[in-house]
Design a protein around this motif. Structure first.
Motif, PDB file in Angstrom:
ATOM      1  N   LEU A 283     -69.476  14.860  -1.119  1.00 23.37           N
ATOM      2  CA  LEU A 283     -68.921  16.040  -0.449  1.00 23.37           C
ATOM      3  C   LEU A 283     -68.930  15.865   1.070  1.00 23.37           C
ATOM      4  CD1 LEU A 283     -70.635  18.729  -2.677  1.00 23.37           C
ATOM      5  CD2 LEU A 283     -68.159  18.318  -2.531  1.00 23.37           C
ATOM      6  N   TRP A 284     -70.022  15.351   1.588  1.00 23.47           N
ATOM      7  CA  TRP A 284     -70.110  15.104   3.041  1.00 23.47           C
ATOM      8  C   TRP A 284     -69.076  14.070   3.481  1.00 23.47           C
ATOM      9  CZ3 TRP A 284     -72.092  10.263   4.864  1.00 23.47           C
ATOM     10  CH2 TRP A 284     -72.131  10.153   6.256  1.00 23.47           C
ATOM     11  N   ALA A 285     -69.018  12.946   2.759  1.00 22.61           N
ATOM     12  CA  ALA A 285     -68.081  11.883   3.112  1.00 22.61           C
ATOM     13  C   ALA A 285     -66.639  12.323   2.907  1.00 22.61           C
ATOM     14  CB  ALA A 285     -68.365  10.630   2.285  1.00 22.61           C
ATOM     15  N   GLY A 286     -66.407  13.288   1.996  1.00 21.75           N
ATOM     16  CA  GLY A 286     -65.073  13.807   1.754  1.00 21.75           C
ATOM     17  C   GLY A 286     -64.702  14.970   2.655  1.00 21.75           C
ATOM     18  N   ASP A 287     -65.503  15.196   3.699  1.00 23.08           N
ATOM     19  CA  ASP A 287     -65.234  16.228   4.708  1.00 23.08           C
ATOM     20  C   ASP A 287     -65.226  17.631   4.103  1.00 23.08           C
ATOM     21  OD1 ASP A 287     -64.844  17.075   7.311  1.00 23.08           O
ATOM     22  OD2 ASP A 287     -62.659  17.016   7.170  1.00 23.08           O
TER      23      ASP A 287
END
Length: 337
Positions: A283-287
């Motif tokens: 989720l973090w890496a997918g903005d």
């Protein structure tokens, strides 16, 4: 600290027991050379197969460096739980010996296989001995054993230890570790001379196509994508586009499925911290910082080496995972402040 709005300030903590406080106590006792707490814990766990699987996995890793289980088995040679823990320990030792290229690897593997069948005979309904055999299948890179090259029911999947997985299906259909062990087998197979990483991706997508809402198997694709990312990064370390995969389908779609169909529909107390760390990362890496912050809040202080060490700037640095986890957590909370 779990669920606290000040979770962003929690000092990162690694614990193999995760949220399982009873398991944590047994692990602490085990590290001091005592086995009674482990015995009591497994007796209370009984036939809750998913919980039995996760608890014996952690206990086996911790006990593999000692003779505690052997001491228990000497005291109670007919105890089914002692037999099972002997299988867990010998499998863990065999895996380590193969990884390190130790001269005793083949002997330990044979010993582990015998221990697995002995445990299965002692308690036929238990899926864990068959999961242990799946763990050993990973060591057979060339699939020399017939049981490791059986034809899959799904035509797009390659030959493998499907019979062993079916033995688990008969006992615990949606067992988390069994499917992770199968994924490990396919990753090991892709590292050898037989096939590409595509079969691992095909497998996790097949599993997620039939796993029901609430199943932790819906987080399984995130593990395959992390491994895919690691291999691509090793081949092309300067490819700046690689990190964009987390924001695009099919990775983003599988991340949403894990969030909505697993994370939001299950009891937080029973969630795997490893699964939560993979979901938080995706989720973090997918903005998607707001959703990532929700998962980080559920995690509290608990981080795991994977996936953070695999995506950090310096994977060889033992502190890399903790640093990457802290950075991602801070950025997620800062974005919604």
């Amino acid at each position: 600290m779990r669920g606290n709005r000040h979770g962003r300030l929690a000092r990162p903590l690694y614990s193999p027991a995760g949220f399982d406080t009873e398991l944590r106590g047994a692990v602490e006792e085990l590290r001091t050379g005592r086995w009674m707490a482990m015995r009591t814990l497994l007796t209370r766990t009984g036939g809750a197969w998913g919980l039995r699987t996760s608890r014996t996995q952690v206990l086996g890793v911790v006990a593999a460096g000692s003779h505690v289980v052997q001491a228990w088995l000497r005291e109670e040679p007919r105890d089914a739980d002692a037999r099972l823990m002997q299988a867990r320990v010998t499998v863990e030792r065999a895996v380590r010996a193969h990884r390190d290229g130790h001269h005793s690897a083949a002997e330990l593997e044979n010993e582990a296989r015998q221990a697995c069948y002995a445990a299965a005979e002692r308690l036929p309904a238990d899926p864990v001995p068959w999961i242990c055999l799946l763990a050993l299948a990973r060591l057979d890179h060339r699939q020399e054993r017939a049981e490791h090259r059986e034809r899959a029911a799904e035509p797009m999947l390659p030959p493998g230890p499907w019979g062993l997985l079916y033995r688990v299906y008969e006992r615990d259909r949606y067992n988390r570790e069994a499917h992770h062990r199968m994924l490990h087998f396919l990753h090991a197979r892709a590292a050898g001379p037989i096939a590409s990483h595509a079969s691992a991706i095909d497998f996790v997508r097949w599993v997620s196509s039939w796993a029901p809402a609430g199943s932790e198997l819906l987080a399984l694709p995130l593990y395959a994508y992390i491994e895919q990312f690691r291999r691509q990064l090793a081949r092309n370390p300067d490819d700046l586009l690689l990190r964009q995969q987390w924001a695009h389908d099919p990775v983003a779609l599988d991340t949403r499925t894990a969030l909505h169909a697993w994370f939001e529909q299950t009891d937080p107390a029973g969630q795997s911290v490893m699964d939560l760390n993979h979901l938080a990362h995706a989720l973090w890496a997918g903005d998607r910082p707001a959703d990532a912050a929700r998962v980080f809040t559920a995690l509290g202080p608990y981080f795991t080496q994977q996936p953070w060490s695999q995506v950090g700037a310096d994977p060889e640095n033992p502190d890399s995972a903790k640093e990457e986890f802290s950075r991602a957590r801070a950025q997620s909370f800062d974005a919604i402040s």
